[in-house]
Scaffold this motif. Structure first.
Motif, PDB file in Angstrom:
ATOM      1  N   TYR A   1       7.124  -5.073   7.697  1.00  0.00           N
ATOM      2  CA  TYR A   1       6.889  -6.128   6.679  1.00  0.00           C
ATOM      3  C   TYR A   1       5.612  -7.013   7.428  1.00  0.00           C
ATOM      4  N   TRP A   2       5.891  -7.557   8.494  1.00  0.00           N
ATOM      5  CA  TRP A   2       4.994  -8.503   8.619  1.00  0.00           C
ATOM      6  C   TRP A   2       4.048  -8.260   9.469  1.00  0.00           C
ATOM      7  N   GLY A   3       2.893  -7.525   8.430  1.00  0.00           N
ATOM      8  CA  GLY A   3       1.681  -7.012   9.113  1.00  0.00           C
ATOM      9  C   GLY A   3       0.612  -7.001   7.995  1.00  0.00           C
ATOM     10  N   THR A   4      -0.726  -6.477   8.640  1.00  0.00           N
ATOM     11  CA  THR A   4      -1.626  -6.446   7.638  1.00  0.00           C
ATOM     12  C   THR A   4      -1.407  -5.229   6.524  1.00  0.00           C
ATOM     13  N   PRO A   5      -1.409  -5.221   5.433  1.00  0.00           N
ATOM     14  CA  PRO A   5      -1.209  -4.251   4.539  1.00  0.00           C
ATOM     15  C   PRO A   5      -2.258  -3.051   4.486  1.00  0.00           C
ATOM     16  N   ILE A   6      -1.928  -2.003   4.774  1.00  0.00           N
ATOM     17  CA  ILE A   6      -2.996  -0.934   4.922  1.00  0.00           C
ATOM     18  C   ILE A   6      -3.595  -0.503   3.488  1.00  0.00           C
ATOM     19  N   PRO A   7      -5.008  -0.914   3.358  1.00  0.00           N
ATOM     20  CA  PRO A   7      -5.668  -0.734   2.057  1.00  0.00           C
ATOM     21  C   PRO A   7      -5.880   0.685   1.585  1.00  0.00           C
ATOM     22  N   VAL A   8      -4.548   1.272   1.426  1.00  0.00           N
ATOM     23  CA  VAL A   8      -4.457   2.643   0.785  1.00  0.00           C
ATOM     24  C   VAL A   8      -3.607   2.742  -0.038  1.00  0.00           C
ATOM     25  N   VAL A   9      -3.987   3.634  -1.239  1.00  0.00           N
ATOM     26  CA  VAL A   9      -3.037   3.982  -2.170  1.00  0.00           C
ATOM     27  C   VAL A   9      -2.843   5.222  -2.367  1.00  0.00           C
ATOM     28  N   HIS A  10      -1.472   5.624  -2.505  1.00  0.00           N
ATOM     29  CA  HIS A  10      -0.935   7.163  -2.598  1.00  0.00           C
ATOM     30  C   HIS A  10      -1.002   7.553  -4.061  1.00  0.00           C
ATOM     31  N   CYS A  11      -1.763   8.473  -4.447  1.00  0.00           N
ATOM     32  CA  CYS A  11      -1.723   9.139  -5.926  1.00  0.00           C
ATOM     33  C   CYS A  11      -1.096  10.559  -5.799  1.00  0.00           C
ATOM     34  N   GLU A  12      -0.469  10.803  -6.778  1.00  0.00           N
ATOM     35  CA  GLU A  12       0.206  12.285  -6.821  1.00  0.00           C
ATOM     36  C   GLU A  12      -1.078  13.204  -7.147  1.00  0.00           C
ATOM     37  N   ASP A  13      -1.787  12.977  -7.798  1.00  0.00           N
ATOM     38  CA  ASP A  13      -3.023  13.851  -7.853  1.00  0.00           C
ATOM     39  C   ASP A  13      -4.137  13.975  -6.859  1.00  0.00           C
ATOM     40  N   CYS A  14      -4.494  12.375  -6.295  1.00  0.00           N
ATOM     41  CA  CYS A  14      -5.681  12.581  -5.395  1.00  0.00           C
ATOM     42  C   CYS A  14      -5.222  12.353  -4.102  1.00  0.00           C
ATOM     43  N   GLY A  15      -3.871  12.197  -3.883  1.00  0.00           N
ATOM     44  CA  GLY A  15      -3.435  12.038  -2.491  1.00  0.00           C
ATOM     45  C   GLY A  15      -3.753  10.525  -1.850  1.00  0.00           C
ATOM     46  N   ALA A  16      -3.886  10.314  -0.310  1.00  0.00           N
ATOM     47  CA  ALA A  16      -4.274   9.049  -0.224  1.00  0.00           C
ATOM     48  C   ALA A  16      -5.851   8.479  -0.522  1.00  0.00           C
ATOM     49  N   VAL A  17      -5.804   7.517  -1.132  1.00  0.00           N
ATOM     50  CA  VAL A  17      -7.119   7.044  -1.728  1.00  0.00           C
ATOM     51  C   VAL A  17      -7.209   5.636  -0.882  1.00  0.00           C
ATOM     52  N   PRO A  18      -8.593   5.389  -0.222  1.00  0.00           N
ATOM     53  CA  PRO A  18      -8.686   3.957   0.241  1.00  0.00           C
ATOM     54  C   PRO A  18      -9.005   3.093  -0.804  1.00  0.00           C
ATOM     55  N   VAL A  19      -8.490   1.811  -0.755  1.00  0.00           N
ATOM     56  CA  VAL A  19      -8.907   0.830  -1.850  1.00  0.00           C
ATOM     57  C   VAL A  19     -10.388   0.329  -1.529  1.00  0.00           C
ATOM     58  N   ALA A  20     -11.064  -0.060  -2.650  1.00  0.00           N
ATOM     59  CA  ALA A  20     -12.725  -0.327  -2.615  1.00  0.00           C
ATOM     60  C   ALA A  20     -12.334  -1.612  -1.823  1.00  0.00           C
ATOM     61  N   VAL A  21     -13.698  -1.614  -0.715  1.00  0.00           N
ATOM     62  CA  VAL A  21     -13.789  -3.092  -0.086  1.00  0.00           C
ATOM     63  C   VAL A  21     -13.754  -4.108  -1.373  1.00  0.00           C
ATOM     64  N   GLU A  22     -14.577  -4.109  -2.143  1.00  0.00           N
ATOM     65  CA  GLU A  22     -14.615  -5.079  -3.119  1.00  0.00           C
ATOM     66  C   GLU A  22     -13.196  -5.692  -3.863  1.00  0.00           C
ATOM     67  N   ASP A  23     -12.299  -4.828  -3.727  1.00  0.00           N
ATOM     68  CA  ASP A  23     -10.814  -5.242  -4.163  1.00  0.00           C
ATOM     69  C   ASP A  23      -9.970  -5.642  -3.153  1.00  0.00           C
ATOM     70  N   LEU A  24     -10.544  -5.986  -1.863  1.00  0.00           N
ATOM     71  CA  LEU A  24      -9.730  -6.557  -0.590  1.00  0.00           C
ATOM     72  C   LEU A  24      -9.702  -8.033  -0.955  1.00  0.00           C
ATOM     73  N   PRO A  25      -8.781  -8.620  -0.666  1.00  0.00           N
ATOM     74  CA  PRO A  25      -7.534  -8.098   0.349  1.00  0.00           C
ATOM     75  C   PRO A  25      -6.414  -7.615  -0.539  1.00  0.00           C
ATOM     76  N   VAL A  26      -6.068  -6.507   0.037  1.00  0.00           N
ATOM     77  CA  VAL A  26      -4.465  -6.177  -0.555  1.00  0.00           C
ATOM     78  C   VAL A  26      -3.590  -7.273   0.069  1.00  0.00           C
ATOM     79  N   ARG A  27      -2.888  -7.956  -0.803  1.00  0.00           N
ATOM     80  CA  ARG A  27      -2.287  -9.107  -0.333  1.00  0.00           C
ATOM     81  C   ARG A  27      -0.770  -8.763   0.004  1.00  0.00           C
ATOM     82  N   LEU A  28      -0.381  -9.548   1.137  1.00  0.00           N
ATOM     83  CA  LEU A  28       0.942  -9.395   1.535  1.00  0.00           C
ATOM     84  C   LEU A  28       1.677 -10.211   0.856  1.00  0.00           C
ATOM     85  N   PRO A  29       2.783  -9.987   0.404  1.00  0.00           N
ATOM     86  CA  PRO A  29       3.430 -10.887  -0.393  1.00  0.00           C
ATOM     87  C   PRO A  29       4.393 -11.925   0.539  1.00  0.00           C
TER      88      PRO A  29
END
Ligand SMILES: [Zn+2]
Ligand SMILES: [Zn+2]
Length: 747
Positions: A398-426
């Motif tokens: 849990y306690w780490g920088t979230p990896i800015p990647v999203v897994h989609c069934e159709d597209c596979g591992a997709v990087p989050v766009a830089v302008e959508d950073l940060p991916v926030r850790l709760p």
């Protein structure tokens, strides 16, 4: 005290000096003036998983002495750091205490900052930061995406420990004797996809640059060489029976004829060609899931697979074909390559051969000099191999920088766009050590695919804190207000980078090596293109650790030395001086009270002596006749002082603080000696002698200031009768600096 000499009250002196530094903002990072050197000294980044310990005190006492010296010499100094705040130790400590890691980290950080201030370390505290701050890890995510795009991050399977009861993967430090740290059940190894950092493109450059380093001490260079694991030798191409070639390496150039087998790393790029048989493939799968990544270099125990295949040695296929084996011992010795096995000249190869049925007879064959000649026609070329290799950067924590990647069934591992950073850790998560704390947070996991907009899940692995550390030397060089906009492109980076000196523990070699790799990557990608050699640190000093009673300090052994307690009893200056004096940086510091007693006595003596002489000087009579009679003594005193300045300056330049302390104590003895001799000759000090004595003592104060700053400043104020800012003059120049090594030492 007699004569109204004020008692040395370390607590009062230190509180007064520290309040004055704060008020004057004495350690704010200055903008360098025209022609002024900009010097960034990087101390180690402490983990926020407890209190400051003696190892930190050693690190910062060395670094602080150096920066105070550089400031006194007139350089513009940046002395800043950030906390390495993410990671497992902090998470485990938080679990133990039942608090969210975010809270625990903040608590530790605040306490450590208070400890540092009490010790008088002259950091620019306003530049301090936590790698777990959103503003920081957002840039860790940016770095991840940048390296991913450059092809320097990839996804592959790795072996990890898994606890069935806790339903979680475990880090090495959570596995004790093959059991889970939390529930004590047996753990097993599983394969799962993780993210890797590709470092191989920069190994050669990291190696080459070592030759040019000037201000790197032997310990730090040795650490870099060890991590590289370079072996020099030759390589040659063997003809594969079905077509193609296999390049093999050996460090034993003169013994090609002794080759008895070829051995491939399980990570060899062409491994699939050699494991086509069903049984062999099974064996390889088993080896891979058996956690071979951490297998030792022990040739008697390391897994070995005989592929059943053979390959001929030499262009003409001279000699008997060599059996092809697969073993991770290749990785441990030369990296992911193929090597020739030569039992006759190589102990490890002999141990391997003895374990392979096909080789058991041949391995016994004595060296036949004619045989070496038989295959000398094989065309070899000089080659080298590096043991250092890509490593995993993601953890199921849990306690780490979230990896800015999203897994989609159709597209596979997709990087989050830089302008959508940060991916926030709760931040309100209280991990228990069971399950996957992030995976259970649907508000974190469920998201939309950045590519197709369909439902997708966020990556629940986080980045290992080693990844955060790759660039942890950068933020201090950026003013806090500039960090959100331009962390990697801020113009002040050009001012402060490369760091003039890194001061760190001898266990930091891995961090430094990988920081050097990433600097080169960022140079090639663009942001750090002004660092032409791709080096973050122009100089480096590694120091060994602090132990007690000949053993590592641990709660368990009950031999932990608490810096707070020492500072409370003796004062910060005494503790700092003792740590610096006790051992040179390259030596392990075995803590004893001896160094403490020495430092305490010395500072007490200096304090008493200086105040006593100020009183004596006030009464010293004008006496031209006496002054003329002792002129040669004052001249000798001046020479001693000059010699001392030369030596201490050289010690500080080299960060050999133990030598600097010794030379300061010698200088003090000489000054006392001067007084004794004058009094012996004339019965008392004349005005001229007293002035010379006070001048020498002020010089001693200047020399002492980097090492024991509070008391030194206080004494200078007393000697010069001014406020602190004007009491501390510029670093004295040794007039005889050029000849200082030839000036004979007075006895
Ligand atoms: Zn468990
Ligand atoms: Zn998609």
């Amino acid at each position: 005290m007699s004569n109204g000499t004020p008692t040395y009250d370390a607590a009062a002196v230190e509180a007064a000096r520290q309040a004055d530094w704060l008020e004057r903002r004495a350690f704010d990072t200055p903008a360098p003036a025209e022609g002024q050197a900009a010097v960034y000294v990087k101390p180690s980044s402490p983990f926020t998983s407890g209190n400051l310990h003696m190892g930190h005190v050693r690190d910062y006492a060395i670094g602080d002495a150096y920066v105070r010296f550089r400031r006194a010499r007139g350089d513009a100094v940046l002395f800043g750091f950030g906390f390495d705040a993410f990671g497992l130790p902090a998470e485990m400590a938080a679990i133990e205490r039942g608090v969210p890691p975010a809270e625990w980290v903040e608590r530790c950080g605040e306490r450590m900052l208070a400890q540092m201030k009490r010790l008088g370390f002259s950091f620019d505290y306003e530049r301090a930061f936590y790698s777990s701050d959103e503003e920081q890890y957002r840039w860790s995510q940016w770095l991840f995406l940048t390296l991913l795009e450059a092809g320097l991050i990839y996804r592959d399977d790795a072996t990890v420990d898994w606890c069935d009861t806790c339903q979680t993967t475990l880090a090495a430090l959570q596995v004790e004797d093959g059991r889970c740290w939390r529930c004590h059940n047996e753990v097993r190894l599983i394969r799962r996809p993780t993210w890797f950092l590709r470092i191989t493109p920069y190994l050669e450059e990291n190696d080459r640059n070592l030759e040019r380093f000037e201000n790197w001490d032997e310990l730090s260079l040795a650490a870099q060489r060890y991590i590289l694991g370079r072996t020099d030798g030759v390589e040659l191409d063997l003809q594969v029976a079905g077509g193609g070639e296999l390049t093999v390496f050996t460090p034993h150039e003169g013994a090609l004829g002794q080759a008895r087998f070829v051995m491939l790393s399980p990570r060899h790029p062409e491994i699939e060609r050699w494991v086509s048989g069903g049984v062999v493939r099974e064996q390889l799968d088993e080896l891979r899931s058996g956690g071979w990544e951490r297998s030792a270099r022990d040739a008697a125990a390391v897994p070995v697979i005989d592929t059943g295949e053979s390959i001929a040695l030499g262009a003409a296929g001279a000699g008997e074909p060599l059996p092809v084996l697969v073993s991770p011992i290749v990785d441990a010795r030369y990296g992911p390559t193929a090597a020739l096995g030569m039992p006759a000249v190589d102990e490890a190869d002999a141990a391997i051969a003895a374990r392979v049925e096909r080789l058991s007879d041949k391995a016994q064959v004595e060296v036949d000099p004619n045989e070496a000649v038989a295959v000398i026609d094989a065309e070899t070329r000089p080659a080298r191999r590096y043991r250092a290799f890509d490593f995993s950067i993601s953890r199921q924590r849990y306690w780490g920088t979230p990896i800015p990647v999203v897994h989609c069934e159709d597209c596979g591992a997709v990087p989050v766009a830089v302008e959508d950073l940060p991916v926030r850790l709760p931040r309100d998560v209280e991990p228990t050590g069971e399950g996957n704390a992030l995976g259970e947070r649907s508000d974190f996991v469920e998201t939309a695919c950045p590519r197709c907009g369909g439902p997708a899940r966020r990556e629940t692995d986080t980045l290992d804190c080693h990844f955060d550390a790759l660039w942890l030397w950068i933020p201090a060089a950026v003013p806090p207000e500039g960090r959100s906009e331009a962390m990697f492109t801020h113009p002040e980076l050009r001012r402060w980078l490369p760091s003039e000196r890194l001061v760190a523990g001898n266990d930091s070699g891995g961090f430094v090596f990988d920081q050097r790799v990433v600097t080169k990557a960022l140079r090639d990608i663009g942001p750090l293109d002004f660092l032409r050699d791709g080096e973050p640190f122009a100089g480096c000093l590694f120091h060994e650790m602090v132990i007690a009673d000949g053993r590592k300090m641990s709660k368990h052994l009950g031999n932990v030395v608490d810096p707070d307690e020492l500072v409370g009893r003796y004062g910060a200056d005494t503790v700092r001086l003792a740590v610096l004096y006790a051992a040179g940086p390259a030596k392990t510091l075995n803590w004893t009270d001896g160094a403490l007693r020495f430092a305490s006595r010395f500072l007490q003596n200096v304090w008493q002596y200086v105040h006593g002489r100020i009183a004596v000087a006030a009464e010293a009579p004008e006496d031209p006749e006496a002054a003329a009679d002792t002129a040669f003594m004052r001249e000798r005193l001046a020479k001693w002082c000059d010699n001392g300045v030369g030596r201490i300056t050289a010690d500080l330049e080299d960060l050999q603080m133990h030598k600097a302390v010794r030379n300061v104590t010698r200088l003090f003895e000489r000054i006392q000696d001067f007084e004794k001799r004058v009094v012996k000759r004339r019965g008392e000090l004349s005005r001229d002698d007293a002035d010379a004595l006070l001048e020498a003592l002020a010089l001693l104060g200047e020399m002492l200031a980097p090492l024991a700053p509070h008391i030194a400043e206080e004494l200078l104020i007393a000697l010069r009768g001014t406020d602190a800012e004007s009491a501390i003059g510029p670093w004295p120049q040794a007039e005889a600096a050029a000849e200082r090594r030839t000036v004979p030492q007075a006895s």
